[in-house]
Design a protein around this motif. Sequence first.
Motif, PDB file in Angstrom:
ATOM      1  N   GLY A 134      -6.193   1.396   2.821  1.00  0.00           N
ATOM      2  CA  GLY A 134      -5.251   0.301   3.043  1.00  0.00           C
ATOM      3  C   GLY A 134      -4.126   0.692   3.976  1.00  0.00           C
ATOM      4  O   GLY A 134      -3.736  -0.069   4.868  1.00  0.00           O
ATOM      5  N   PHE A 148       0.820  -1.215   0.000  1.00  0.00           N
ATOM      6  CA  PHE A 148       0.000   0.000   0.000  1.00  0.00           C
ATOM      7  C   PHE A 148       0.855   1.266   0.000  1.00  0.00           C
ATOM      8  O   PHE A 148       0.547   2.222  -0.714  1.00  0.00           O
ATOM      9  CB  PHE A 148      -0.974   0.013   1.185  1.00  0.00           C
ATOM     10  CG  PHE A 148      -2.236  -0.737   0.924  1.00  0.00           C
ATOM     11  CD1 PHE A 148      -3.161  -0.290  -0.019  1.00  0.00           C
ATOM     12  CD2 PHE A 148      -2.511  -1.907   1.601  1.00  0.00           C
ATOM     13  CE1 PHE A 148      -4.335  -0.982  -0.273  1.00  0.00           C
ATOM     14  CE2 PHE A 148      -3.683  -2.613   1.359  1.00  0.00           C
ATOM     15  CZ  PHE A 148      -4.600  -2.146   0.421  1.00  0.00           C
ATOM     16  N   LEU A 180      -6.192   3.439  -1.441  1.00  0.00           N
ATOM     17  CA  LEU A 180      -4.792   3.485  -1.004  1.00  0.00           C
ATOM     18  C   LEU A 180      -4.679   4.060   0.406  1.00  0.00           C
ATOM     19  O   LEU A 180      -3.920   3.552   1.232  1.00  0.00           O
ATOM     20  CB  LEU A 180      -3.942   4.287  -1.987  1.00  0.00           C
ATOM     21  CG  LEU A 180      -3.769   3.660  -3.371  1.00  0.00           C
ATOM     22  CD1 LEU A 180      -3.046   4.619  -4.308  1.00  0.00           C
ATOM     23  CD2 LEU A 180      -3.043   2.332  -3.283  1.00  0.00           C
TER      24      LEU A 180
END
Length: 136
Positions: A59, A11, A56
């Motif tokens: 995560g 990530f 993103l």
Amino acid sequence: MSVLLVVHLLFTAAYAGFQWTVQVVVYRQFGLVPAAAFTAFEAAHQRRVTYVVGPLFAGQAITSAGLLIAGDGALRFVSIGLFAAVLGVTGLLAVPLHRRLSTGFDAATHRCLLRVDLVRAGLATVNAIVAAALLR
């Protein structure tokens, strides 16, 4: 090697790559958009970029929470702090600049956004390096 650490690295590295793409490609093209089309362009950019940055950020938030709970060592706090710094720069600086641009292109605001985004790209890159170091 912990699955959490690998996923965290994925990530953070993906976000760093995304941020450099925005810095080098996306934002550099803002000045090329005709003035009459810019507000629609900026609105579409803000909407569409969320589809990429949202997962993103989510995560990284989840894996950062995992580092906080399950990790050991000071380096995990560095990674968490870097992610927090990215969120802070985004919320306190980048988002307001995009709000200004949503009313029309302004060269000074655009230059400021490029500088702010360079900070985000740098923080994200350092975080990816730290996340890789956590694997050792």
